[in-house]
Design an enzyme around this catalytic site. Sequence first.
Site, short mmCIF file in Angstrom:
data_model
loop_
_atom_site.label_atom_id
_atom_site.label_comp_id
_atom_site.label_asym_id
_atom_site.label_seq_id
_atom_site.Cartn_x
_atom_site.Cartn_y
_atom_site.Cartn_z
N THR A 156 0.81 -1.22 0.00
CA THR A 156 0.00 0.00 0.00
C THR A 156 0.84 1.27 0.00
OG1 THR A 156 -1.88 -1.07 1.05
CG2 THR A 156 -1.70 1.32 1.31
N ASP B 92 -3.79 0.47 -6.22
CA ASP B 92 -2.34 0.42 -6.05
C ASP B 92 -1.74 -0.92 -6.44
OD1 ASP B 92 -3.71 -0.76 -3.96
OD2 ASP B 92 -2.27 -0.18 -2.43
#
Length: 569
Positions: free
Chosen positions: A73, A235
């Site tokens: 992340t 992402d």
Amino acid sequence: MAGCEVRSFIVFLCMVVTLVSTGSAKYARQVLLVSMDGFRWDYVNQTSTPNFDRMARQGTHALYINSTFITKTFPDHYTIVTGLYEESHGILGNRMYDPVFNATFSRENQESRWWDGGEPLWVTARNNGRKSATFYWPGSEAEIRGVRPNIWLPYNESAPFRPRVDRVMDWLVNDSIDFVTLYFHEPDKTGHKYGPDSTQILGKVREMDGILGYILDNLEKFSLKDKVNLIVLSDHGMTSIDLQRRLIDITEVIDMEEDVLFTLDSGPIMHINPRKDPRYVVQKIRNATVPHLTVYLKEEIPIKWHYGNNRRVMPIFATADEGWAIVTVGFSGGELMKVTVSFSGSELMKVTLGFSGSELMMVTVGFSGSELMKVTVGFSDNELMKVTVVFSDSELMKVTVGFSGSELMEVTVVFSDSELMKVTVGFSGSELMEVTVGFSGSELMEVTVGFSDSELMKVTVGFSGSELMEVTVGFSDSELMMVTVVFSGSELMKVTVVFSDNELMEVTVDFSDSELMMVTVGFSGSELMKVTVVFSDNELMKVTVDFSGSKLMKVTLGFSGSELMRVGL
């Protein structure tokens, strides 16, 4: 099965819509960048997503985009807003160690020194005379190169999704913010919990499709379609890992005490900081010929990954094949014996799960510095025996929960440095016996609640100094017997309420230092029997009212000095 972020050759969802004016203005001025964490590229093909379809029709979209090498992340999100590879911006993972700082980074760290390797878009916007705001994004809480967004919020995962959208719309409409980020932690959290191929993930994808619909509806509602460029992306993706059959136990090939100072991260990759010569440790691993595991010296990391050229990469770097995970797990005779996760610096230092004969014996979580120091859970014959939580540096010092034969026996909470000192909850045979709360200094000193055979017997509250000194509530066989309130100094000294067989018997109020000295109200069988009021220092000295069978029998008023001295009826 569990979910794990996929490597660089697995793609993630990236859907982009540019809504521009059809008039003379060719470009919209405002940008809303939305991230749905862990939204794999093919989720939209596995269930109904009418709002993603709607967005694709109105604008444009990409089938997929390749992520950076480390699919985590923090590094991926920072690459999105800086345009830099991980080795360049320096955010190499959700956790990392910097040998120059001699410190470890975690997701809660907002120190500028960790983030200054790149310039995120909200800083670029401000440097060019534009206004920026962030409703969450990795790095958005830090001051980066001396600049912050005009508006930013501390991360709170529990913040509902639709109110997040409402707040962002207010920024775009009323604050005229030029660049806005909006982050959602789903469907990543659900994917990690249930796996990316689960029915739960499909339900979460449909929920996030609804959130996208809410965004699109609000853009129309506030006439922003011709003013705002909307970009929705993710992402990284996610793949499944069989945690029963596809684990690579690094402790089977290297000695965690002799060979290693510490390891960082786990799953598809692992950083290893060796105690010995890195070449010796790497060769030791290679000699073991561990399937599905590849280990590199730092200088051997492939250039095409754009990852190895940073001091925060440890001397040894290990990667697992897709669908496999690197862990530190110990077994004996096929029985799980221990699971340990270690970090360094002031961050998480250790998580240990201990087993004996496949029965869970102990769970320990240790931290360092002023962070959480230890959480210990002890078992005997697989029965929970004790839970202990210890902190340091005037923070929470200890929380202990004790059991006997799976019955809760005691709960104790201890603090230090004039903070809460002790909270104790005692049990006998699973029946609550006593609750005690203790404080220090001029703070609350003690609160005690006593029980007998689970019936409430007494409640006591004690204080010190000029504060409240005591509040006592007494019971017999769960019937209220007495209530006492005591103060010190020139404050209220005592309030007493007495009962018999749950009937009110007497109420007494005492004061000191020329204030009200006593008020007494007496009852018999719930009938009012007497009222007495006494004062001092030239004030009213006494008022007595007597009753018998609720009939008024006597009234006495007594005074002192030149005032009324006595009236008796």
